[in-house]
Design a protein around this motif. Structure first.
Motif, PDB file in Angstrom:
ATOM      1  N   ILE A   1       0.688  -1.148   0.167  1.00 37.49           N
ATOM      2  CA  ILE A   1      -0.013   0.042   0.022  1.00 37.49           C
ATOM      3  C   ILE A   1       0.918   1.365   0.061  1.00 37.49           C
ATOM      4  CG2 ILE A   1      -1.716  -1.401   1.163  1.00 37.49           C
ATOM      5  CD1 ILE A   1      -0.876   0.374   3.900  1.00 37.49           C
ATOM      6  N   ASN A   2       0.347   2.407  -0.379  1.00 41.75           N
ATOM      7  CA  ASN A   2       1.012   3.625  -0.658  1.00 41.75           C
ATOM      8  C   ASN A   2      -0.035   4.600  -0.511  1.00 41.75           C
ATOM      9  OD1 ASN A   2       2.252   5.847  -2.543  1.00 41.75           O
ATOM     10  ND2 ASN A   2       3.757   4.981  -1.153  1.00 41.75           N
ATOM     11  N   ALA A   3       0.484   6.008  -0.054  1.00 41.85           N
ATOM     12  CA  ALA A   3      -0.313   6.920  -0.089  1.00 41.85           C
ATOM     13  C   ALA A   3       0.069   8.291  -0.945  1.00 41.85           C
ATOM     14  CB  ALA A   3      -0.751   7.561   1.441  1.00 41.85           C
ATOM     15  N   GLY A   4       1.021   8.048  -1.926  1.00 40.29           N
ATOM     16  CA  GLY A   4       1.493   9.144  -2.618  1.00 40.29           C
ATOM     17  C   GLY A   4       0.464   9.549  -3.403  1.00 40.29           C
ATOM     18  N   SER A   5       0.366  11.122  -3.575  1.00 38.88           N
ATOM     19  CA  SER A   5      -0.701  11.886  -3.796  1.00 38.88           C
ATOM     20  C   SER A   5      -0.138  12.742  -4.977  1.00 38.88           C
ATOM     21  CB  SER A   5      -1.178  12.814  -2.955  1.00 38.88           C
ATOM     22  OG  SER A   5      -0.266  13.702  -2.141  1.00 38.88           O
ATOM     23  N   SER A   6       1.054  13.148  -5.143  1.00 39.90           N
ATOM     24  CA  SER A   6       1.514  13.724  -6.126  1.00 39.90           C
ATOM     25  C   SER A   6       1.393  12.948  -7.532  1.00 39.90           C
ATOM     26  CB  SER A   6       3.089  14.173  -6.024  1.00 39.90           C
ATOM     27  OG  SER A   6       4.066  13.029  -5.820  1.00 39.90           O
ATOM     28  N   LYS A   7       1.903  13.359  -8.723  1.00 38.98           N
ATOM     29  CA  LYS A   7       2.050  12.729  -9.843  1.00 38.98           C
ATOM     30  C   LYS A   7       2.929  11.608  -9.926  1.00 38.98           C
ATOM     31  CE  LYS A   7       2.203  12.834 -14.861  1.00 38.98           C
ATOM     32  NZ  LYS A   7       2.425  13.809 -16.206  1.00 38.98           N
ATOM     33  N   PRO A   8       4.331  11.752  -9.306  1.00 39.75           N
ATOM     34  CA  PRO A   8       5.032  10.585  -9.239  1.00 39.75           C
ATOM     35  C   PRO A   8       4.609   9.660  -8.223  1.00 39.75           C
ATOM     36  CG  PRO A   8       6.428  12.817  -9.205  1.00 39.75           C
ATOM     37  CD  PRO A   8       4.897  13.111  -9.033  1.00 39.75           C
ATOM     38  N   GLY A   9       3.987  10.291  -7.049  1.00 41.82           N
ATOM     39  CA  GLY A   9       3.475   9.400  -6.089  1.00 41.82           C
ATOM     40  C   GLY A   9       2.249   8.340  -6.690  1.00 41.82           C
ATOM     41  N   MET A  10       1.388   9.020  -7.425  1.00 44.37           N
ATOM     42  CA  MET A  10       0.250   8.154  -7.743  1.00 44.37           C
ATOM     43  C   MET A  10       0.824   6.994  -8.697  1.00 44.37           C
ATOM     44  SD  MET A  10      -2.809  10.595  -7.875  1.00 44.37           S
ATOM     45  CE  MET A  10      -4.048   9.418  -7.846  1.00 44.37           C
ATOM     46  N   ASN A  11       1.684   7.331  -9.526  1.00 41.72           N
ATOM     47  CA  ASN A  11       2.364   6.606 -10.816  1.00 41.72           C
ATOM     48  C   ASN A  11       2.971   5.504  -9.909  1.00 41.72           C
ATOM     49  OD1 ASN A  11       2.059   6.836 -13.609  1.00 41.72           O
ATOM     50  ND2 ASN A  11       2.632   9.055 -12.835  1.00 41.72           N
ATOM     51  N   PHE A  12       3.943   5.632  -8.755  1.00 39.49           N
ATOM     52  CA  PHE A  12       4.467   4.669  -8.185  1.00 39.49           C
ATOM     53  C   PHE A  12       3.427   3.697  -7.553  1.00 39.49           C
ATOM     54  CE2 PHE A  12       5.595   3.000  -3.805  1.00 39.49           C
ATOM     55  CZ  PHE A  12       6.976   2.305  -4.244  1.00 39.49           C
ATOM     56  N   ALA A  13       2.579   4.061  -6.911  1.00 33.42           N
ATOM     57  CA  ALA A  13       1.302   3.331  -6.338  1.00 33.42           C
ATOM     58  C   ALA A  13       0.781   2.568  -7.521  1.00 33.42           C
ATOM     59  CB  ALA A  13      -0.005   4.390  -5.558  1.00 33.42           C
ATOM     60  N   ALA A  14       0.195   3.087  -8.482  1.00 34.05           N
ATOM     61  CA  ALA A  14      -0.372   2.489  -9.761  1.00 34.05           C
ATOM     62  C   ALA A  14       0.272   1.228 -10.079  1.00 34.05           C
ATOM     63  CB  ALA A  14      -0.540   3.437 -10.683  1.00 34.05           C
ATOM     64  N   LYS A  15       1.849   1.710 -10.222  1.00 30.95           N
ATOM     65  CA  LYS A  15       2.670   0.664 -10.659  1.00 30.95           C
ATOM     66  C   LYS A  15       3.130  -0.661  -9.847  1.00 30.95           C
ATOM     67  CE  LYS A  15       7.377   0.069 -12.916  1.00 30.95           C
ATOM     68  NZ  LYS A  15       8.584   0.716 -13.412  1.00 30.95           N
ATOM     69  N   TYR A  16       3.103  -0.524  -8.492  1.00 29.13           N
ATOM     70  CA  TYR A  16       3.686  -1.620  -7.517  1.00 29.13           C
ATOM     71  C   TYR A  16       2.573  -1.893  -6.502  1.00 29.13           C
ATOM     72  CZ  TYR A  16       8.227  -0.325  -9.145  1.00 29.13           C
ATOM     73  OH  TYR A  16       9.499  -0.235 -10.190  1.00 29.13           O
ATOM     74  N   THR A  17       1.751  -0.985  -6.153  1.00 27.51           N
ATOM     75  CA  THR A  17       0.774  -1.454  -5.057  1.00 27.51           C
ATOM     76  C   THR A  17      -0.427  -2.066  -5.217  1.00 27.51           C
ATOM     77  OG1 THR A  17      -0.237   0.702  -4.690  1.00 27.51           O
ATOM     78  CG2 THR A  17       2.037   0.596  -3.783  1.00 27.51           C
ATOM     79  N   ASP A  18      -1.172  -2.300  -4.273  1.00 26.94           N
ATOM     80  CA  ASP A  18      -2.466  -3.122  -4.313  1.00 26.94           C
ATOM     81  C   ASP A  18      -3.729  -1.925  -3.890  1.00 26.94           C
ATOM     82  OD1 ASP A  18      -1.508  -5.811  -5.070  1.00 26.94           O
ATOM     83  OD2 ASP A  18      -0.616  -5.763  -2.963  1.00 26.94           O
ATOM     84  N   PHE A  19      -3.224  -1.178  -2.946  1.00 30.72           N
ATOM     85  CA  PHE A  19      -4.059  -0.113  -2.543  1.00 30.72           C
ATOM     86  C   PHE A  19      -3.692   1.057  -2.444  1.00 30.72           C
ATOM     87  CE2 PHE A  19      -5.614  -4.141  -0.733  1.00 30.72           C
ATOM     88  CZ  PHE A  19      -6.966  -4.010  -0.669  1.00 30.72           C
ATOM     89  N   HIS A  20      -4.342   2.142  -2.800  1.00 30.67           N
ATOM     90  CA  HIS A  20      -3.837   3.529  -2.736  1.00 30.67           C
ATOM     91  C   HIS A  20      -4.667   4.169  -1.954  1.00 30.67           C
ATOM     92  CE1 HIS A  20      -3.357   7.653  -4.520  1.00 30.67           C
ATOM     93  NE2 HIS A  20      -2.296   7.347  -4.092  1.00 30.67           N
ATOM     94  N   PHE A  21      -3.889   4.918  -0.924  1.00 27.91           N
ATOM     95  CA  PHE A  21      -4.787   5.531   0.226  1.00 27.91           C
ATOM     96  C   PHE A  21      -4.672   7.081  -0.051  1.00 27.91           C
ATOM     97  CE2 PHE A  21      -4.176   1.584   2.390  1.00 27.91           C
ATOM     98  CZ  PHE A  21      -4.951   1.731   3.722  1.00 27.91           C
ATOM     99  N   SER A  22      -5.828   7.417   0.380  1.00 23.84           N
ATOM    100  CA  SER A  22      -5.940   9.214   0.255  1.00 23.84           C
ATOM    101  C   SER A  22      -6.993   9.532   1.231  1.00 23.84           C
ATOM    102  CB  SER A  22      -6.241   9.490  -1.308  1.00 23.84           C
ATOM    103  OG  SER A  22      -6.146  10.753  -1.386  1.00 23.84           O
ATOM    104  N   PHE A  23      -7.049  10.937   1.366  1.00 26.59           N
ATOM    105  CA  PHE A  23      -8.162  11.496   2.167  1.00 26.59           C
ATOM    106  C   PHE A  23      -9.520  11.846   1.340  1.00 26.59           C
ATOM    107  CE2 PHE A  23      -4.118  12.005   4.519  1.00 26.59           C
ATOM    108  CZ  PHE A  23      -4.659  11.950   5.660  1.00 26.59           C
ATOM    109  N   LEU A  24     -10.560  11.728   2.099  1.00 32.24           N
ATOM    110  CA  LEU A  24     -11.662  12.046   1.183  1.00 32.24           C
ATOM    111  C   LEU A  24     -12.180  13.624   1.313  1.00 32.24           C
ATOM    112  CD1 LEU A  24     -14.166   9.083   1.991  1.00 32.24           C
ATOM    113  CD2 LEU A  24     -12.317   9.400   0.199  1.00 32.24           C
ATOM    114  N   GLU A  25     -12.658  14.253   0.447  1.00 30.09           N
ATOM    115  CA  GLU A  25     -13.274  15.636   0.508  1.00 30.09           C
ATOM    116  C   GLU A  25     -14.635  15.736   0.620  1.00 30.09           C
ATOM    117  OE1 GLU A  25     -10.940  17.872  -2.355  1.00 30.09           O
ATOM    118  OE2 GLU A  25      -9.213  17.153  -1.723  1.00 30.09           O
ATOM    119  N   SER A  26     -15.211  14.595  -0.491  1.00 31.78           N
ATOM    120  CA  SER A  26     -16.697  14.491  -0.666  1.00 31.78           C
ATOM    121  C   SER A  26     -16.779  13.281  -1.356  1.00 31.78           C
ATOM    122  CB  SER A  26     -17.080  15.902  -1.641  1.00 31.78           C
ATOM    123  OG  SER A  26     -16.488  15.554  -2.925  1.00 31.78           O
ATOM    124  N   MET A  27     -18.168  12.813  -1.538  1.00 35.24           N
ATOM    125  CA  MET A  27     -18.295  11.473  -1.777  1.00 35.24           C
ATOM    126  C   MET A  27     -18.068  11.626  -3.425  1.00 35.24           C
ATOM    127  SD  MET A  27     -19.084   9.241   0.046  1.00 35.24           S
ATOM    128  CE  MET A  27     -17.823  10.253   1.049  1.00 35.24           C
TER     129      MET A  27
END
Length: 410
Positions: free
Chosen positions: A204-230
């Protein structure tokens, strides 16, 4: 068979049939996620963590994600200053639990990938396949300076993370390999034992920048982030899933974090929220962390500033689950319907508040069909929140909860 199918076939709880998966966040650090000076029985020690983990095991939660901290942030609470290291924490909790999935949260610059891969594999054997890895680069300069280094430039950090992860994945799956990169040189890499779970430990990973999200998309099974609305929850989930599939032909799920204040009445819930956040909130440490994140709340409107700071103090900016059991359940059902796989929960006082949540919110989630019923022992309890935990008008007692057994568990 896809990677997710292999996880499901292996019986991994992170891939079970519950539409909404539940875990907790940060039971290994003082204050957990609440930047407050409010009274609590919670202590980030092993004894308390065992009680929490075993309670979760019985209630059917999916996971626990610890916080990795090497020092506190200061302020009166020294928020998260007392912290059990996450690899050794996971190993110990694994030995006293049966079903709950555990994660190690690891600052990648502080540990060599060969050491991390061996430790995860060892814990995987102890836990019988119940350990995963939460990768973080570290953003608190004073922590990294303790290790004789400095916080890496952002993009450089994810280049480091990429090579670090490649070494770990090879250690888990290959023998006698060589690796020569920008950051690591491995000669004749070899490891036993390998992880026991299939296809490998959950990442799992919580990268929110473009490089962070690409890292998560390439390697991880779950991407973590905060919610602002549904609406934002659905957009984020769709975006990361599309990114992972389009760029790397991979599946990925999403997870978020929420803080819980659940009481028999809405007034009781908001009274306690106002008490621990607005009356007892640690404003000094909140200012320190906002400065570290370069969050200029002074430039925002008074209304925005108040709401932002309140939720930041309440639970690291997590999704607010404040209200009666019915109201809290309704908010969680909406999270599931937005497409988010699950949420980590945090409480001010876990041993006081979690039992009430388990007895009163979990059945509503099961009735709504977002969670499968867990076979429980028959019991009948009345949860009476007194003193500061209830925060009725004029009451200022020490925080505690009294659970009166009306009928003994059978």
């Amino acid at each position: 068979m896809s990677r997710f199918d292999v996880f499901r076939e292996a019986g991994n709880p992170m891939f079970n049939d519950n539409q909404l998966k539940l875990g907790i966040f940060g039971p290994n650090v003082n204050n957990s996620c609440a930047m407050t000076l409010a009274e609590t029985t919670f202590k980030p020690n092993f004894e308390t963590n065992v009680k929490i983990a075993q309670m979760m095991d019985k209630a059917g939660y999916e996971c626990i994600v610890p916080v990795a901290r090497w020092r506190g942030f200061g302020g009166p609470s020294n928020f998260n200053g007392e912290c059990m290291e996450t690899y050794t924490w996971a190993s110990a909790i694994a030995a006293v639990t049966e079903k709950i999935y555990l994660f190690c949260t690891s600052h990648l610059p502080t540990i060599h990938p060969i050491v991390a891969s061996k430790m995860i594999s060892t814990i995987d054997q102890i836990s019988k396949g119940r350990i995963g890895l939460n990768t973080v680069m570290g953003w608190f300069p004073k922590e990294l300076e303790m290790f004789g280094g400095k916080k890496m430039q952002h993009d450089k950090g994810y280049q480091y993370a990429t090579e670090w992860m490649e070494v770990v994945l090879k250690m888990w799956s290959q023998q006698f390999f060589d690796h020569k990169g920008e950051f690591f040189e491995i000669k004749d890499g070899w490891q036993e034992p390998k992880p026991v779970q299939s296809p490998r430990p959950v990442l799992i990973n919580a990268g929110s920048s473009k490089p962070g999200m690409n890292f998560a998309a390439k390697y991880t099974d779950f991407h973590f982030s905060f919610l602002e609305s549904m609406e934002q929850a659905g957009e984020w989930t769709n975006h990361i899933k599309k990114l992972a599939w389009d760029e790397y032909h991979r599946e990925i799920n999403t997870f978020t974090t929420s803080f819980v204040v659940c009481r028999p009445t809405e007034k009781e819930a908001w009274d306690y929220y106002n008490y621990y956040v607005r009356e007892k909130g640690d404003d000094e440490v909140t200012d320190i962390i906002c400065q570290l994140f370069n969050i200029d709340t002074a430039s925002q409107s008074a209304d925005f500033n108040k709401k932002f700071r309140d939720n930041f103090i309440a639970g690291w900016g997590g999704w607010a689950l404040v209200g009666t059991p019915e109201q809290v359940a309704d908010k969680l059902i909406k999270v599931a319907k937005a497409g988010v796989s699950g949420t980590l929960l945090s409480f001010v006082d876990y041993l006081v508040e979690m039992p009430y949540f388990n007895e009163n919110v979990m059945p509503l989630l099961e009735q709504a069909g977002v969670r499968i019923p867990v076979k429980k022992e028959k019991s009948s309890k009345e949860y009476i929140f007194t003193g500061e935990m209830n925060h009725s008008a004029g009451v200022r007692d020490v925080a505690k909860e009294v659970a009166v057994s009306l009928a003994s568990s059978k």
